[in-house]
Design a protein around this motif. Structure first.
Motif, PDB file in Angstrom:
ATOM      1  N   THR A  44      36.392  61.204  76.869  1.00  0.00           N
ATOM      2  CA  THR A  44      36.760  61.378  75.802  1.00  0.00           C
ATOM      3  C   THR A  44      35.090  61.705  74.875  1.00  0.00           C
ATOM      4  OG1 THR A  44      37.071  58.947  75.422  1.00  0.00           O
ATOM      5  CG2 THR A  44      38.698  59.975  75.476  1.00  0.00           C
ATOM      6  N   SER A  45      35.581  61.649  74.221  1.00  0.00           N
ATOM      7  CA  SER A  45      33.555  62.101  73.090  1.00  0.00           C
ATOM      8  C   SER A  45      32.929  60.848  72.349  1.00  0.00           C
ATOM      9  CB  SER A  45      34.142  62.672  72.196  1.00  0.00           C
ATOM     10  OG  SER A  45      34.938  62.173  71.487  1.00  0.00           O
ATOM     11  N   SER A  49      37.311  55.737  76.408  1.00  0.00           N
ATOM     12  CA  SER A  49      38.133  55.777  77.654  1.00  0.00           C
ATOM     13  C   SER A  49      38.478  54.817  78.768  1.00  0.00           C
ATOM     14  CB  SER A  49      38.169  57.019  77.938  1.00  0.00           C
ATOM     15  OG  SER A  49      36.823  57.573  78.789  1.00  0.00           O
ATOM     16  N   ALA A 104      47.942  63.149  78.838  1.00  0.00           N
ATOM     17  CA  ALA A 104      47.193  63.680  76.919  1.00  0.00           C
ATOM     18  C   ALA A 104      47.837  63.043  76.409  1.00  0.00           C
ATOM     19  CB  ALA A 104      46.861  64.488  77.091  1.00  0.00           C
ATOM     20  N   LEU A 156      44.309  57.461  72.430  1.00  0.00           N
ATOM     21  CA  LEU A 156      43.109  57.858  72.162  1.00  0.00           C
ATOM     22  C   LEU A 156      44.179  59.268  71.034  1.00  0.00           C
ATOM     23  CD1 LEU A 156      42.022  57.904  76.156  1.00  0.00           C
ATOM     24  CD2 LEU A 156      40.897  56.770  73.668  1.00  0.00           C
ATOM     25  N   THR A 157      42.523  60.274  70.624  1.00  0.00           N
ATOM     26  CA  THR A 157      42.851  61.282  69.793  1.00  0.00           C
ATOM     27  C   THR A 157      43.088  61.763  70.530  1.00  0.00           C
ATOM     28  OG1 THR A 157      40.100  61.378  69.121  1.00  0.00           O
ATOM     29  CG2 THR A 157      42.339  60.306  67.684  1.00  0.00           C
ATOM     30  N   ASN A 158      41.439  62.532  71.566  1.00  0.00           N
ATOM     31  CA  ASN A 158      40.916  63.405  71.924  1.00  0.00           C
ATOM     32  C   ASN A 158      41.104  63.750  73.185  1.00  0.00           C
ATOM     33  OD1 ASN A 158      40.969  67.033  72.428  1.00  0.00           O
ATOM     34  ND2 ASN A 158      39.234  66.205  71.269  1.00  0.00           N
ATOM     35  N   PRO A 159      41.315  63.286  74.206  1.00  0.00           N
ATOM     36  CA  PRO A 159      41.338  62.766  75.209  1.00  0.00           C
ATOM     37  C   PRO A 159      41.317  64.377  76.171  1.00  0.00           C
ATOM     38  CG  PRO A 159      43.438  62.013  75.169  1.00  0.00           C
ATOM     39  CD  PRO A 159      43.219  62.638  73.992  1.00  0.00           C
TER      40      PRO A 159
END
Length: 209
Positions: free
Chosen positions: A13-14, A19, A72, A81-84
């Motif tokens: 993740t960002s 994560s 995902a 999570l939002t954008n894995p």
């Protein structure tokens, strides 16, 4: 992905800290492949894996890409999570190559796609005595063994499913006529009988499975 496969699954993740709970710490600082195999996620007999927090995940009829998307979606839909970014890699893929190659044997590979020419490269290339027009690939699919024949002198197999090697494939490179003749197999009743018996045994083995 099949029963008995061992998978390495990474989630990025960002914000790295987000994560962490979804990544097994058992992979940290592990570079030795034997240790990776011991620590990977094993596909159980019911075609599931036990993944941290998410629990049992079915991998039936999934490719590695399919499982990446599935995990995902589970992370996003469950509000984890939002954008894995999910990466799945099979750790225990292997193939066997026998016959007229420099180094016959069983080889492990970790590439997402390994083609036939690359597999031959693992064995140190074909010998000059190899018969390039009758290469055999034995592949097990859905519990059944299938035999594919191809010629390396033609390019019509490049679009076939057996161009890419799958786990537990067996590749057989036969000797050419000159090698067989020089070895004394031509004209010897005993040798012909032995070869016939061997071929019969292989055929029966394939049919019974």
């Amino acid at each position: 992905i099949e029963i008995g496969d061992i998978l390495k699954i990474e989630i990025l993740t960002s914000i790295p800290e987000a994560s962490v709970p979804y990544n097994s710490s058992k992979f940290d600082q592990v570079s030795n492949m034997d240790l990776l195999l011991l620590n990977g996620y094993v596909v159980n007999n019911d075609a599931t894996i036990n993944y941290p927090i998410l629990g049992q995940i079915s991998v039936e009829s999934c490719s590695e890409k399919d499982l990446e998307k599935k995990i995902a979606n589970l992370l996003v839909d469950g509000g984890h999570l939002t954008n894995p970014f999910v990466k799945v890699r099979k750790l225990n893929s292997k193939f066997t190559i026998l016959g007229e190659v420099t180094n016959p044997g069983t080889y492990s590979f970790y590439d997402e796609k390994l083609n036939l020419f690359q597999a031959i490269g693992y064995s140190g290339d074909l010998l000059i005595t190899a018969k390039r027009t009758n290469v055999t690939i034995i592949r097990e699919q859905n519990g059944l063994r299938k035999i594919h024949k191809l010629s390396l002198n033609k390019n019509d197999f490049l679009d076939k499913p057996y161009y890419y090697i799958k786990n537990n494939d067996v590749i057989i490179i036969e000797p050419n006529f000159s090698k067989v003749k020089s070895a004394g197999f031509i004209g010897s009743p005993t040798s012909i009988s032995s070869v016939a018996s061997l071929l019969l045994s292989i055929t029966l083995l394939i049919i019974n499975n």
